[in-house]
Design an enzyme around this catalytic site. Structure first.
Site, mmCIF file in Angstrom:
data_model
loop_
_atom_site.group_PDB
_atom_site.id
_atom_site.type_symbol
_atom_site.label_atom_id
_atom_site.label_comp_id
_atom_site.label_asym_id
_atom_site.label_seq_id
_atom_site.Cartn_x
_atom_site.Cartn_y
_atom_site.Cartn_z
ATOM 1 N N GLU A 1 -1.212 -9.016 3.060
ATOM 2 C CA GLU A 1 -1.041 -9.631 4.394
ATOM 3 C C GLU A 1 -2.362 -10.085 5.018
ATOM 4 O O GLU A 1 -2.383 -11.016 5.819
ATOM 5 C CB GLU A 1 -0.299 -8.681 5.347
ATOM 6 C CG GLU A 1 -1.027 -7.396 5.753
ATOM 7 C CD GLU A 1 -0.773 -6.222 4.823
ATOM 8 O OE1 GLU A 1 -0.433 -6.456 3.645
ATOM 9 O OE2 GLU A 1 -0.931 -5.063 5.261
ATOM 10 N N HIS B 1 -3.466 -4.856 0.350
ATOM 11 C CA HIS B 1 -2.758 -5.426 1.507
ATOM 12 C C HIS B 1 -2.796 -6.955 1.453
ATOM 13 O O HIS B 1 -3.711 -7.570 2.008
ATOM 14 C CB HIS B 1 -3.423 -4.970 2.808
ATOM 15 C CG HIS B 1 -3.220 -3.524 3.107
ATOM 16 N ND1 HIS B 1 -2.138 -3.060 3.811
ATOM 17 C CD2 HIS B 1 -3.950 -2.441 2.779
ATOM 18 C CE1 HIS B 1 -2.217 -1.746 3.916
ATOM 19 N NE2 HIS B 1 -3.309 -1.339 3.304
ATOM 20 N N CYS C 1 0.822 -1.206 0.000
ATOM 21 C CA CYS C 1 0.000 0.000 0.000
ATOM 22 C C CYS C 1 0.863 1.267 0.000
ATOM 23 O O CYS C 1 1.352 1.663 -1.050
ATOM 24 C CB CYS C 1 -0.992 -0.038 1.160
ATOM 25 S SG CYS C 1 -2.448 0.965 0.824
HETATM 26 N N1 GLN Z 1 -1.903 6.616 3.128
HETATM 27 C C1 GLN Z 1 -2.102 5.911 1.908
HETATM 28 C C2 GLN Z 1 -3.510 6.067 1.368
HETATM 29 O O1 GLN Z 1 -4.405 6.405 2.084
HETATM 30 C C3 GLN Z 1 -1.762 4.444 2.061
HETATM 31 C C4 GLN Z 1 -2.658 3.738 3.005
HETATM 32 C C5 GLN Z 1 -2.110 2.428 3.476
HETATM 33 O O2 GLN Z 1 -0.929 2.165 3.398
HETATM 34 N N2 GLN Z 1 -2.954 1.593 4.007
HETATM 35 O O3 GLN Z 1 -3.765 5.889 0.204
#
Ligand code: GLN
Length: 541
Positions: free
Chosen positions: A519, A517, A388
């Site tokens: 994970e 994600h 992400c």
């Molecule tokens: N801050 C980034 C977004 O909102 C990534 C979010 C994250 O890593 N979960 O897009």
């Protein structure tokens, strides 16, 4: 079979292992072929965990259907190897919100709506709905908090009411802590006796006590607990000392015949089926010896004098699963990215690691340090997995140092930059403008089509996948062609929106960034392909 409900309630202190106990109880029934599900009750007023600081609350776990929940839901998914959905999660905020909305729409037909019984009734309805949706034969319900505090009293009342209605279908398990005070050097049972008493005050008699502590509970103390807490026999006190990994707890419960005891209490015919997958997984896990050093560079690590990896629980588990699959043990080091901001030369220390992970994150603090680490990994062939924010910042780094756009950035940190590689779409702009933060990110499972023959596609072994998201910002396709021309490949795309889901770099042993994600979908019995790929690359290195 009528659904059987097992309530797991905590005594003495928080963090005693209710979540793992809940998940492990589920697992021992699952091993015998039962359809199992689990519910988590979080007593705070927040509607979900999404708006809470991860340092304070730990990881926000995202469900397949896009709920932002507590990390225990992740434990249930990992132990049960099942998707746990939004209906399986409730908070006080959520419960009250439904009661109030129901009242406003005349759902209570003009009656005076009261804290008791209407709030516990709403809780019971939610537990039953979740059981029905999962077609659960066994439903394990974890009541957050500790008995004796204000917050969870209405949930205990709901549990009591359920038992009253279905005495043969409800059992209570008290998970309690047995301290060994340093100056005494002996294990004390009194706090647990008080916890059982506090539960009695709520009209609940525990059927079993899980005695948690550093050490095994001895025979005299087991007898004492059974006697003073009114349990039918000392077998009903199960000793669960700290184990090297929590995945071993189901085996320990097995050894104590806990499944048989619960089955007897709830009149369940256990049959003679037993799936040995979990036992085999533990056996394999225990043979792994060689360590592989993994660096995780991010933030949310320190609170006061403590390093808190809790904010990244699923990442830790995903790394471990992939390591065990490859017969090695994960040796993870948490590096605060601000260290590399204060001292950029320190980044060279990454040479001693087999791989680098940059997990998800929010906000500006520590960002430049993360970018420094990503650059080092890209230029020095260090296997890299960006999750992400780790994918977004890898794109920013590439735009700055390969495309030469010195001001390249994500709009989250520098809205005035001319090269916003990571940008915000109209809907999200509106959300932010109107302070609509709760539950409005891009959440839950989305489809992704993989580029045939790409490293990611080969690892997944298929071309269409689905992965879970939690972010507000996106890669701006305006820069795609330019970046691809210079060696960044877009290998995963959401077919509905054309949004970039996976990037990968050419001429690098393993450099993958995912907008989602992965994970959240890694399970001990099924390591995630991308984490598997990372560990294999690290071993190759
Ligand atoms: N801050 C980034 C977004 O909102 C990534 C979010 C994250 O890593 N979960 O897009």
């Amino acid at each position: 079979m009528r659904t059987k409900y097992i309530f797991v309630i905590g005594g003495v202190l928080s963090g005693v292992g209710k979540g793992i106990t809940t998940a492990s109880i589920g697992r021992i029934f699952k091993n015998r072929g039962f359809n199992v599900s689990a519910v988590k009750i979080d007593p705070y007023i927040n509607v979900d965990a999404g708006t809470m600081n991860p340092v304070e609350h730990g990881e926000v776990f995202v469900t397949e259907d896009g709920d932002e929940t507590d990390q225990d839901i992740g434990n249930y998914e990992r132990f049960l190897d099942e998707n746990i959905l939004s209906v399986n999660y409730m908070t006080t905020g959520r419960v009250y919100l439904s009661v109030i909305q129901k009242e406003r729409s005349m759902g209570y037909k003009g009656h005076c709506v009261q804290v008791v019984p209407h709030v516990p009734m709403e809780v019971i309805e939610r537990i039953k709905t979740a059981a029905k949706k999962a077609a659960a034969e066994i439903m394990v319900v974890e009541v957050g908090g500790t008995v004796g505090e204000y917050e969870n009293i209405l949930y205990l009342e709901a549990a009591r009411m359920m038992k009253l209605d279905n005495p043969d279908d409800v059992a209570f398990v008290l998970v309690s802590y047995l301290p060994v005070p340093g100056h005494l050097g002996e294990m004390k049972t009194k706090p647990t006796q008080h916890a059982a008493r506090a539960l009695n005050n709520c009209g609940i008699q525990p059927d079993f006590i899980i005695a948690r502590g550093k050490y095994e509970l001895d025979k005299p103390r087991r007898e004492k607990l059974a006697f003073f807490c009114w349990l039918p026999s000392r077998e009903c006190v199960i000793s669960v000392p700290d184990m090297p990994t929590t995945y071993e707890i189901p085996l320990l419960l097995e050894k104590n015949k806990f499944c048989q005891l619960l089955a007897k209490k709830l009149s369940i015919d256990l049959g003679d089926k037993y799936d040995t997958q979990w036992d085999k997984f533990i056996a394999k896990m225990k043979t792994a010896e060689r360590k592989i050093k993994i660096a995780v560079v991010g933030k949310y690590f320190s609170t006061g004098d403590f390093t808190l990896a809790d904010s990244y629980t699923s990442v830790i588990h995903a790394v471990k699963h992939a390591c065990w699959k490859n017969g090695v043990v994960a040796d993870m080091t948490w590096i605060d990215s601000e260290d590399y901001e204060k001292n950029p030369k320190k980044v060279k220390e990454l040479a001693k690691y087999g791989a680098l992970i940059v997990p998800g994150g929010f906000g500006t603090r520590g960002i430049e340090g993360i970018i420094t680490a990503i650059r080092w990994a890209r230029e020095n062939n260090l296997p890299y997995l960006g999750l992400c924010y780790g994918m977004q910042l890898a794109s920013v780094e590439f735009a700055r140092n390969v495309l030469g756009y010195a001001d390249a950035h994500t709009v989250e940190c520098a809205s005035e930059s001319k090269h916003l590689i990571i940008n915000i779409n109209l809907t999200q702009k509106e959300n932010v403008k109107n302070n609509r933060y709760g539950g409005t990110m891009r959440l839950g499972a989305y489809n992704c089509v993989l580029k045939k023959g790409s490293a990611a596609q080969k690892l997944y072994g298929e071309e269409k996948i689905s992965e879970r998201h939690r972010h507000r910002y996106e890669f701006d396709n305006k820069f795609r062609a330019e970046m691809e021309a210079k060696g960044m490949e877009v290998v995963g795309i959401n077919p509905e929106s054309d949004l970039v889901e996976i990037i990968q770099f050419k001429n690098h042993p393993f450099f993958v960034g995912t907008q989602f994600h992965p994970e959240f979908k890694s399970r001990p019995l099924r390591a995630h392909p991308l984490f598997d790929g990372l560990i294999k690359a690290a071993l190759g290195k």
